[in-house]
Design an enzyme around this catalytic site. Structure first.
Site, short mmCIF file in Angstrom:
data_model
loop_
_atom_site.label_atom_id
_atom_site.label_comp_id
_atom_site.label_asym_id
_atom_site.label_seq_id
_atom_site.Cartn_x
_atom_site.Cartn_y
_atom_site.Cartn_z
N HIS A 299 0.81 -1.23 0.00
CA HIS A 299 0.00 0.00 0.00
C HIS A 299 0.84 1.28 0.00
CE1 HIS A 299 0.36 -0.56 4.35
NE2 HIS A 299 -0.48 -1.57 4.34
N HIS B 78 -2.59 -9.65 15.55
CA HIS B 78 -2.83 -8.51 14.66
C HIS B 78 -3.76 -8.96 13.54
CE1 HIS B 78 -2.24 -4.98 12.34
NE2 HIS B 78 -1.11 -5.28 11.74
N GLU C 100 -4.54 -7.46 10.65
CA GLU C 100 -4.32 -7.05 9.25
C GLU C 100 -4.14 -8.29 8.38
OE1 GLU C 100 -1.43 -3.90 8.67
OE2 GLU C 100 -2.20 -3.55 6.65
N ASP D 248 -2.36 -9.42 6.03
CA ASP D 248 -1.11 -10.15 5.75
C ASP D 248 -0.83 -11.16 6.86
OD1 ASP D 248 -0.77 -7.80 7.26
OD2 ASP D 248 1.31 -7.52 6.65
N HIS E 45 0.16 1.49 15.02
CA HIS E 45 -0.16 1.04 13.68
C HIS E 45 -1.65 0.67 13.57
CE1 HIS E 45 0.16 -1.15 9.95
NE2 HIS E 45 0.19 -2.32 10.50
N ASP F 65 4.02 -6.71 14.05
CA ASP F 65 4.80 -5.96 13.04
C ASP F 65 6.04 -5.26 13.62
OD1 ASP F 65 3.23 -6.53 10.81
OD2 ASP F 65 1.92 -4.83 11.12
N TYR G 37 11.07 0.21 7.24
CA TYR G 37 9.83 -0.31 7.81
C TYR G 37 9.28 0.67 8.85
CZ TYR G 37 6.39 -3.74 9.19
OH TYR G 37 5.19 -4.36 9.43
N HIS H 158 7.35 -9.91 10.19
CA HIS H 158 7.98 -9.77 8.87
C HIS H 158 9.50 -9.80 9.04
CE1 HIS H 158 4.28 -8.43 6.88
NE2 HIS H 158 4.08 -7.59 7.86
FE1 FEO Z 1 0.16 -4.50 10.00
FE2 FEO Z 1 2.18 -6.80 8.65
O1 FEO Z 1 0.58 -5.99 9.00
#
Ligand code: FEO
Length: 396
Positions: A24, A78, A80, A82, A145, A164, A192, A225
């Site tokens: 994004h 989380h 989100e 992903d 976040h 994250d 990041y 990640h």
């Molecule tokens: Fe906030 Fe890696 O998603």
């Protein structure tokens, strides 16, 4: 990618997304990983899942690891997508006894997947989940976040699963921080932070203080990640402390777009005045540089200098994109100035100054505008502007 045991009976069970190039608006030129973790103890517990397109591979890996054991719990740190993309299928296939998350996460998951039959067990700050031979402590990290985020600390294993936080978008077959190039790791960690956490730095600062107060004894940080931190934990914690406190160096970023080269010449002249005396300058032409790389360098810069030509009475589209992105990420504690060329409507510094003031960037000068092509005198004024900004960086 095969799972990997990262601590005794605790496995990385993620997916590597080699082809991801845009997250994004953030350029992920090195891809990413979606890290999930599985505890194979008295209770089997999965922490988060992966992006939906990796669901089949993820389920195969989970099956192989679990063997004839059932999956007892899933912890969703989380919501989100992903990290929750494979959740519906995992819930359907493995039917865990509990889906552990915060109330805010439950709301988010319900509004993503519209399945109210999941066996939610709601937890809040400081709650513990007893796994028999292990205990998971939960710490809220709301609004670092997203509103529903939390981190999980597995006491007996000294492992912090940090969602994250402390992550990087970097697809690698290596799993640990000490296995990769340290310069690249630093760069990807900064990128990041700048593109994900910058706007919620006050919440991050409080979270880091909370970690210190609680005096958690972890020797491994496993983010959702990129690389897992097992060596330089102190280094990444120190960097997060500086970034979340809006710390800066003697550094300036000059960012511009140009129509016929005039604003480009002005930018070069400003850099000539800015550089030196210990001040580092980074010059970015928006025609070739990505907004998210610019934000990475802006993270620890004291000064931001923006330049554009006028097009149809406004700023050039790439600069409009840049300031929109910047405003969302809310860089703080910056000084700056503007410059640019125009044809017949002398409004460029007014337009850019308005944008910078909206971002609370302290203007050290009213800026410089030039009609059509800069003369030698105009370029001298640009160099003087650069020198003025340099002095403001050095003294302030
Ligand atoms: Fe906030 Fe890696 O998603």
């Amino acid at each position: 990618m095969q799972p990997l045991e990262i601590k005794k009976d605790i496995y990385w069970i993620g997916a590597i997304d080699w082809n991801l190039r845009d997250f994004h608006g953030y350029s992920t030129e090195k891809g990413s990983t979606y890290n999930a973790y599985l505890i194979m103890g008295e209770k089997t517990v999965l922490f988060d899942t992966v992006k939906v397109e990796f669901t089949d591979e993820f389920i195969d890996n989970l099956r192989a690891l679990l063997g004839d054991k059932k999956l007892d719990y899933i912890v969703s740190n989380h919501a989100e997508m992903d990290h929750s993309g494979a959740l519906s299928k995992v819930m359907e296939v493995f039917r865990p006894e509990k889906l552990v998350c915060t109330k805010a996460c439950q709301d988010a998951l319900n509004k993503h997947y519209h399945n109210n039959n999941w066996p939610f067990e709601l937890i809040k700050e400081g709650d513990e989940l007893d796994l028999g031979n292990r205990t998971v402590q939960f710490f809220g990290s709301a609004m670092i976040h997203w509103p529903e985020s939390m981190v999980s600390f597995i006491k007996e294993d000294r492992l912090l699963i940090s969602n994250d936080i402390f992550g990087q978008h970097w697809a690698t077959t290596e799993r640990f921080d000490d296995e990769v190039d340290q310069g690249e790791l630093g760069r990807q960690s900064a990128k990041y932070y700048a593109n994900i956490f910058y706007p919620t730095s006050p919440a991050m600062k409080k979270f880091l203080e909370k970690l210190e107060v609680k005096n958690l004894e972890f020797d491994m940080i496993a983010p959702d990640h990129g690389l897992i931190w097992r060596k330089d934990l102190a280094g990444i914690l120190q960097k997060y402390k500086s970034w979340s406190g809006w710390g800066s160096k003697k550094k300036a970023v000059v960012v511009y777009d140009t129509m016929w080269g005039s604003t480009s010449k002005m930018a070069q002249a400003i850099v000539n005045g800015l550089a030196g005396d210990g001040v580092v300058v980074k010059l970015f032409d928006l025609r070739t540089c990505h907004r998210s790389d610019i934000m990475t360098d802006m993270l620890d810069a004291r000064a931001v200098v923006l330049g554009s030509s006028i097009l149809n009475s406004g700023i050039l589209p790439k600069m409009a994109d840049m300031v929109t992105y910047m405003k969302g990420l809310r860089p703080m504690n910056k000084i700056g100035a503007s410059f640019g060329s125009y044809g017949w409507k002398n409004v460029i510094t007014k337009l850019l100054n308005e944008q910078m003031e909206e971002m609370k960037i302290e203007l050290v000068d009213e800026g410089i505008s030039v009609q059509y092509v800069p003369s030698d005198d105009d370029l001298k004024r640009c160099t003087e502007l650069g020198e003025k900004i340099k002095q403001a960086i050095i003294t302030g």
